[in-house]
Write a protein that holds these residues in place. Structure first.
Motif, PDB file in Angstrom:
ATOM      1  N   ASN A  84       1.142  -0.996  -0.258  1.00 59.88           N
ATOM      2  CA  ASN A  84       0.159   0.113  -0.221  1.00 59.88           C
ATOM      3  C   ASN A  84       1.183   1.395   0.136  1.00 59.88           C
ATOM      4  N   SER A  85       1.593   1.631  -0.567  1.00 56.03           N
ATOM      5  CA  SER A  85       2.680   2.460  -0.972  1.00 56.03           C
ATOM      6  C   SER A  85       2.727   3.106  -2.616  1.00 56.03           C
ATOM      7  N   PRO A  86       2.600   4.342  -2.274  1.00 55.50           N
ATOM      8  CA  PRO A  86       2.556   5.061  -3.458  1.00 55.50           C
ATOM      9  C   PRO A  86       3.105   4.774  -4.713  1.00 55.50           C
TER      10      PRO A  86
ATOM     11  N   SER B 258       1.246   1.256  -6.191  1.00 52.46           N
ATOM     12  CA  SER B 258      -0.191   1.932  -7.079  1.00 52.46           C
ATOM     13  C   SER B 258       0.544   1.905  -8.327  1.00 52.46           C
TER      14      SER B 258
ATOM     15  N   ASN C  68      -5.018  14.104   3.598  1.00 52.23           N
ATOM     16  CA  ASN C  68      -4.144  13.942   1.779  1.00 52.23           C
ATOM     17  C   ASN C  68      -3.370  13.888   1.611  1.00 52.23           C
TER      18      ASN C  68
ATOM     19  N   THR D 170      -2.471   9.749  -1.811  1.00 55.29           N
ATOM     20  CA  THR D 170      -3.078   8.786  -0.398  1.00 55.29           C
ATOM     21  C   THR D 170      -3.957   9.577   0.247  1.00 55.29           C
ATOM     22  N   SER D 171      -5.422   8.899   0.537  1.00 53.03           N
ATOM     23  CA  SER D 171      -6.057   8.730   1.965  1.00 53.03           C
ATOM     24  C   SER D 171      -6.441   8.741   3.421  1.00 53.03           C
TER      25      SER D 171
ATOM     26  N   SER E 157      -7.234   2.877   2.690  1.00 51.61           N
ATOM     27  CA  SER E 157      -5.889   2.562   2.560  1.00 51.61           C
ATOM     28  C   SER E 157      -5.135   2.090   0.908  1.00 51.61           C
ATOM     29  N   THR E 158      -6.230   2.324  -0.112  1.00 54.12           N
ATOM     30  CA  THR E 158      -5.064   1.792  -1.024  1.00 54.12           C
ATOM     31  C   THR E 158      -4.647   3.396  -1.595  1.00 54.12           C
ATOM     32  N   PRO E 159      -3.340   4.037  -2.132  1.00 50.40           N
ATOM     33  CA  PRO E 159      -2.520   4.888  -2.771  1.00 50.40           C
ATOM     34  C   PRO E 159      -3.754   5.362  -4.190  1.00 50.40           C
TER      35      PRO E 159
END
Length: 363
Positions: free
Chosen positions: A150-152, A155, A210, A236-237, A241-243
């Motif tokens: 779950n990192s930018p 994604s 965010n 990322t919100s 949890s998923t960017p």
């Protein structure tokens, strides 16, 4: 006849007769004083001094001859490459001094051919009563790591590798475009192969809910016409949890609607997302150019990127003063801009005027 007187001769002083004189005592001969050393002739030398001078002159001749012979021998041996370099001569002549400069070498230890086996250490089974607290390992930054699910960056990697719109939608935000517009866009098909993403910046918004991460993607083959690289925003919100990749930002930079506005003098304003670079000076052929500032729009943050378009606003306007306060001129930032054609100052010289600007860097 006149008698002339005969001159009287002076009486001669005669000594009294010897027989009437007193006897004279015999005089002793006084010996002459010895001559000083300075009276001695310089040519007179003692025999011992002559021998010493001969020996000294012979020694100096021998020494000079030996020195000359040594120099000649060294030159001959150097010519024949039989003598070491001059820097190594001191170490050859004084090996002990060379060892001292290098430092004492570690003495070799005598090894025992029959070593004694070490005594086994008893293992403690009882745990300690107060174990030392373990230091927590630092958590890697999800902005930089690929391995975190779950990192930018992770994604973004799935977004670029997806082959269809359905596979890509789980890593996209919901934008203002309809489903039909998305299916007709480039998002419905595979992307060309790209180089590793280049990290640009990371912004935390004012509400602290965010976080925006920006990457520049360079494709090995053009993604679209004249599009070789593009800046992508990953949001990322806290509620998700998923960017996810910002869909509107991606398509606005890819399609660049401001380029179509350059071809059509429409009085309607246009709002779009882009990369902005500001300049406090204007030398373009527009009305009141000496008091105007410029905003230049790009697809990415690379210094070699070609500009998409240019819009203008007054230097003393609140918009430019806010931009100048929070951002250094010449620095590129992401933002949302609203522009329209100005046809009133000089209808013969229309220009794009900035009527609105928003950016997380200006908050």
């Amino acid at each position: 006849m006149r008698n002339t007187p005969t001159p009287a001769w002076p009486e001669s002083r005669q000594s009294p007769p010897a027989k009437d004189s007193l006897p004279i005592a015999p005089q002793r001969k006084i010996p002459a004083p010895p001559k000083e050393p300075e009276d001695t002739p310089a040519e007179q030398n003692w025999p011992e001094d002559v021998e010493v001078q001969k020996k000294n002159s012979g020694c100096w001749t021998t020494i000079l001859f030996l020195i000359f012979l040594t120099i000649v021998s060294y030159l001959i041996l150097s010519f024949l490459n039989l003598v070491p370099h001059w820097r190594t001569i001191p170490s050859k002549l004084f090996p002990q001094a060379h060892k001292i400069e290098e430092g004492p070498s570690n003495p070799t230890k005598k090894t025992n051919p029959f070593p004694t086996p070490p005594t086994p250490t008893p293992i403690s089974v009882t745990p300690p009563s107060n174990p030392a607290p373990r230091v927590a390992e630092p958590t890697p930054d999800p902005f930089e790591e690929n391995s975190i699910a779950n990192s930018p960056r992770a994604s973004l990697k799935h977004f670029l590798a997806a082959k269809t719109l359905d596979a890509r939608q789980s890593f996209m935000t919901r934008g203002s475009r309809s489903a039909d517009e998305l299916r007709q866009s480039i998002l419905s098909g595979p992307f060309p192969e790209s180089h590793p993403p280049q990290v640009e910046s990371k912004l935390t918004l004012a509400d602290s809910q965010n976080t925006e991460s920006y990457y520049t993607i360079s494709f090995r083959t053009p993604l679209a016409k004249e599009v070789n690289s593009l800046t992508v925003k990953v949001v990322t919100s806290a509620s998700n949890s998923t960017p996810k990749v910002d869909t509107s930002f991606f398509l606005d930079l890819l399609q660049a609607p401001v380029t179509k506005l350059n071809e059509n003098l429409s009085p309607e304003p246009l709002t779009f997302q882009t990369i902005i670079e500001s300049s406090a000076y204007c030398f373009d052929d527009i009305p009141n150019s000496d008091s105007m500032a410029r905003l230049i729009f790009f697809r990415n943050m690379n210094a070699e990127a070609n500009p998409l378009s240019t819009a203008y606003l007054a230097q003393n306007s609140p918009l430019f003063q806010k931009l100048k306060k929070h951002n250094t001129p010449g620095t590129r930032i992401p933002g949302t801009v609203t522009v329209k054609w100005n046809l009133t100052l000089n209808p013969s010289k229309p220009f794009l005027e900035v009527v609105g600007i928003q950016s997380p860097r200006l908050e």
